[in-house]
Design a protein around this motif. Structure first.
Motif, short mmCIF file in Angstrom:
data_model
loop_
_atom_site.label_atom_id
_atom_site.label_comp_id
_atom_site.label_asym_id
_atom_site.label_seq_id
_atom_site.Cartn_x
_atom_site.Cartn_y
_atom_site.Cartn_z
N LYS A 60 -4.22 -0.62 4.93
CA LYS A 60 -2.84 -0.21 5.17
C LYS A 60 -2.54 1.09 4.44
CE LYS A 60 0.36 -3.43 5.28
NZ LYS A 60 1.01 -3.38 6.61
N ALA A 61 -2.00 2.04 5.15
CA ALA A 61 -1.73 3.36 4.58
C ALA A 61 -0.53 3.31 3.64
CB ALA A 61 -1.47 4.36 5.70
N LEU A 62 -0.49 4.27 2.73
CA LEU A 62 0.65 4.37 1.81
C LEU A 62 1.94 4.60 2.58
CD1 LEU A 62 -1.01 6.70 -0.87
CD2 LEU A 62 -0.51 4.25 -1.14
N VAL A 63 1.87 5.35 3.69
CA VAL A 63 3.08 5.60 4.48
C VAL A 63 3.65 4.31 5.05
CG1 VAL A 63 1.86 6.04 6.67
CG2 VAL A 63 4.07 7.15 6.21
N ASP A 64 2.82 3.31 5.26
CA ASP A 64 3.32 2.01 5.71
C ASP A 64 4.01 1.24 4.59
OD1 ASP A 64 2.89 1.82 8.42
OD2 ASP A 64 0.83 1.11 8.23
N LEU A 65 3.64 1.57 3.35
CA LEU A 65 4.22 0.88 2.20
C LEU A 65 5.47 1.57 1.68
CD1 LEU A 65 0.89 0.18 0.27
CD2 LEU A 65 2.16 -1.41 1.74
N ALA A 66 5.60 2.87 1.99
CA ALA A 66 6.74 3.64 1.48
C ALA A 66 7.03 4.79 2.44
CB ALA A 66 6.45 4.17 0.08
N ALA A 67 7.47 4.46 3.64
CA ALA A 67 7.66 5.47 4.69
C ALA A 67 8.72 6.50 4.31
CB ALA A 67 8.03 4.79 6.00
N ASP A 68 9.75 6.08 3.55
CA ASP A 68 10.87 6.97 3.28
C ASP A 68 10.58 8.00 2.19
OD1 ASP A 68 10.72 5.08 1.29
OD2 ASP A 68 12.89 4.83 1.09
N PRO A 98 -3.21 3.31 -11.89
CA PRO A 98 -1.76 3.14 -11.98
C PRO A 98 -1.21 3.40 -13.38
CG PRO A 98 -2.73 1.39 -10.66
CD PRO A 98 -3.87 2.15 -11.26
N ASP A 99 -1.92 2.96 -14.42
CA ASP A 99 -1.43 3.17 -15.79
C ASP A 99 -1.32 4.66 -16.10
OD1 ASP A 99 -1.29 0.47 -16.14
OD2 ASP A 99 -3.12 0.30 -17.35
N SER A 100 -2.29 5.45 -15.65
CA SER A 100 -2.25 6.89 -15.89
C SER A 100 -1.08 7.51 -15.15
CB SER A 100 -3.57 7.52 -15.45
OG SER A 100 -3.59 8.90 -15.71
N PHE A 101 -0.83 7.06 -13.92
CA PHE A 101 0.30 7.57 -13.14
C PHE A 101 1.63 7.21 -13.81
CE2 PHE A 101 2.82 6.89 -8.96
CZ PHE A 101 3.42 8.13 -9.07
N GLN A 142 0.47 -0.97 -6.09
CA GLN A 142 0.84 -0.62 -7.47
C GLN A 142 1.32 0.83 -7.56
OE1 GLN A 142 -2.98 -1.64 -9.20
NE2 GLN A 142 -2.17 -3.52 -10.13
N ILE A 143 0.60 1.74 -6.90
CA ILE A 143 0.98 3.15 -6.91
C ILE A 143 2.37 3.33 -6.29
CG2 ILE A 143 0.45 5.43 -5.95
CD1 ILE A 143 -1.41 4.72 -8.23
N VAL A 144 2.59 2.67 -5.16
CA VAL A 144 3.89 2.78 -4.48
C VAL A 144 5.01 2.22 -5.35
CG1 VAL A 144 5.23 1.86 -2.56
CG2 VAL A 144 2.99 2.89 -2.13
N ALA A 145 4.76 1.11 -6.02
CA ALA A 145 5.79 0.51 -6.88
C ALA A 145 6.21 1.49 -7.98
CB ALA A 145 5.28 -0.79 -7.48
N ILE A 146 5.26 2.19 -8.56
CA ILE A 146 5.56 3.17 -9.61
C ILE A 146 6.33 4.35 -9.01
CG2 ILE A 146 4.54 4.78 -11.28
CD1 ILE A 146 2.17 2.77 -11.45
N ALA A 147 5.90 4.81 -7.84
CA ALA A 147 6.61 5.92 -7.18
C ALA A 147 8.04 5.53 -6.86
CB ALA A 147 5.86 6.33 -5.90
N ASN A 148 8.25 4.29 -6.45
CA ASN A 148 9.61 3.82 -6.17
C ASN A 148 10.45 3.77 -7.45
OD1 ASN A 148 9.16 3.50 -3.43
ND2 ASN A 148 8.60 1.34 -3.61
N GLU A 149 9.85 3.26 -8.51
CA GLU A 149 10.58 3.12 -9.77
C GLU A 149 11.04 4.46 -10.32
OE1 GLU A 149 9.96 1.36 -14.34
OE2 GLU A 149 8.42 1.01 -12.78
N TYR A 150 10.19 5.47 -10.22
CA TYR A 150 10.50 6.77 -10.81
C TYR A 150 10.95 7.80 -9.76
CZ TYR A 150 8.45 5.04 -15.14
OH TYR A 150 8.16 4.31 -16.29
#
Length: 463
Positions: free
Chosen positions: A284-292, A221-224, A257-265
């Protein structure tokens, strides 16, 4: 000078041939070298609990094959130059042991060789066969999209038919998604080792790939986040389950954590998920955490067979699904309607899951073989997956190791195919699925183990 440790190849036709074949295997795998001495025939008979006549036949056959020489009063020795003689004939005498193609194994318990032709025959003989023999919508016909949504919905929430599309494999899906969502010059983040298909698609579409640091769970996550701060990213590409090639699987916390960063940016996510059907307990898949913001891709090539040439895509919304269908129409018109119909039948009658379960169990058996033969080596694996990420000793460069392995009759893929820098830790990917049986896999891994135990500098003479 070492003394050969006598053994018998388990699958040999007879005991005396088993001794000869074991000696031959140990020579070309590097365990035994020219000039090494063999134990006395009586000592071999005692060690292997066989009669002396059997050992005498074995030694005579080894001499006939040119493997050993005998000196009166000194015993028997491996002949000089025998490795190069074996290697020079290896491609003709032994089929190449392929650990490079990342195919799933095809266990007899799955019976795919029977189910595929039988299923196709039933389809084209049925009353509605015309549906499988005509052009169809580029996203797939509604019945097959509904079946796909039902299968994906076993592990993913809120899957709709409207957002689900059918493509001619994951590579076609990935290329179409990138073409649909990017413009020339955009930057896509990915792991520092990544599926070569992404590199090929990015090159064709003139996109920039930004490699991110990884650990045993995948992208850090830090690198992302650092990449998000320092440059404008369009998307991040991830294989969160049994990553190809590293086998890394992200735990739920890492995914969040990855999804939270993707949402923020405001970064889109491309989730390539070919291996999760092989997991006993999917995460749980990433699509379940950030479907949109997630484009989800699942191919049947890794959990069933690449022969089907199908993948399913879940688009972030209905509008993007229509946009992707337009791109697919321009690229390939449609996926094979016959294969799509066949898989739809398998989804509804439960066979699709039974096939995956059989492949999963076969993967477990092959991973156990690999764990035994590579004991003491540095490698990463997943017990339900069919590839391994083998770390090389500091004396080896990955390309050189792969070349030497090919000379010895085993094909592997060097990290250079997946990475972005020659300074990265050297590794090779071993794919366990294509070997036709456990004996062939054992032979290939035995050869690689012998090669790993040799310093690179002493192995170059066999080129």
């Amino acid at each position: 000078m070492r003394l050969w440790k006598a053994r018998i190849e388990a699958d040999a036709k007879s005991k005396y041939l088993g001794i000869v074949e074991a000696l031959e295997a140990d020579i070309y795998s590097g365990y035994v070298k020219a000039g090494d001495r063999l134990p006395s025939q009586r000592a071999v008979a005692e060690a292997l609990n066989v009669d002396l006549t059997t050992v005498t036949r074995a030694f005579n056959e080894a001499r006939r094959r040119g493997l050993i020489d005998a000196a009166t009063g000194r015993g028997s020795f491996v002949r000089h130059h025998v490795e190069s003689k074996l290697i020079s004939h290896i491609s003709g005498a032994r089929p190449l042991l392929d650990l490079s193609m990342n195919n799933p194994p095809q266990p007899e318990s799955a019976g795919l060789q029977q189910h595929i032709p039988q299923g196709i025959a039933q389809l084209i003989s049925s009353a509605d066969r015309v549906l499988q023999l005509h052009y169809q919508d580029s996203a797939g016909n509604p019945h097959d999209r509904s079946a796909a949504a039902a299968w994906l919905g076993q592990t993913i929430a809120n899957v709709t038919t409207e957002r689900t599309l059918i493509t001619g494999g994951a590579q076609a899906a990935l290329y179409a998604i990138l073409q649909c969502m990017t413009t020339q010059g955009d930057t896509i983040a990915c792991g520092e080792f990544v599926y070569p298909g992404l590199k090929s698609a990015a090159e064709q579409l003139q996109l920039t790939l930004q490699p991110l640091s990884m650990d045993q769970q995948g992208v850090l996550p830090d690198s992302f986040e650092q990449a998000c701060r320092e440059q404008k990213l369009k998307a991040i590409y991830l294989v969160p389950t049994m990553d190809n090639p590293t086998t890394a699987t992200m735990l739920l916390t890492r995914r969040q954590q990855i999804v939270a960063i993707a949402n923020e940016y405001d970064i889109s996510i491309i989730e390539d998920d070919p291996y999760s059907p092989l997991q006993t307990q999917p995460i749980k898949a990433l699509v379940d955490l950030a479907a949109d913001r997630t484009w989800y891709v699942r191919t049947l090539s890794k959990c069933i067979t690449p022969a089907l040439r199908l993948a399913y895509v879940i688009a972030p919304d209905n509008s993007k699904a229509l946009g992707l269908a337009n791109v697919l129409r321009a690229i390939s018109v449609m996926a094979s309607p016959l294969m799509a119909a066949l898989v739809s039948r398998w989804i509804y009658d439960g066979r699709i899951n039974r096939f995956s379960e059989a492949i999963r169990e076969e993967n477990r058996l092959r991973q156990q073989i690999a764990s035994r033969l590579l004991a003491g080596m540095d490698f990463y694996s997943h017990q339900e997956g069919h590839h391994i990420w083998l770390q090389l000793p500091s004396s080896w460069q990955a390309n050189a190791f792969a070349e030497q392995a090919t000379v010895l009759g085993v094909s592997v893929v060097a990290c250079n195919s997946f990475g972005f820098s020659n300074n990265q830790r050297q590794a090779v990917r071993l794919s366990l699925g294509l070997s036709p049986d456990h004996s062939s896999l054992t032979q290939a891994l035995t050869i690689l183990r012998g090669l790993l135990l040799q310093p690179a500098s002493t192995s170059h003479h066999i080129i």
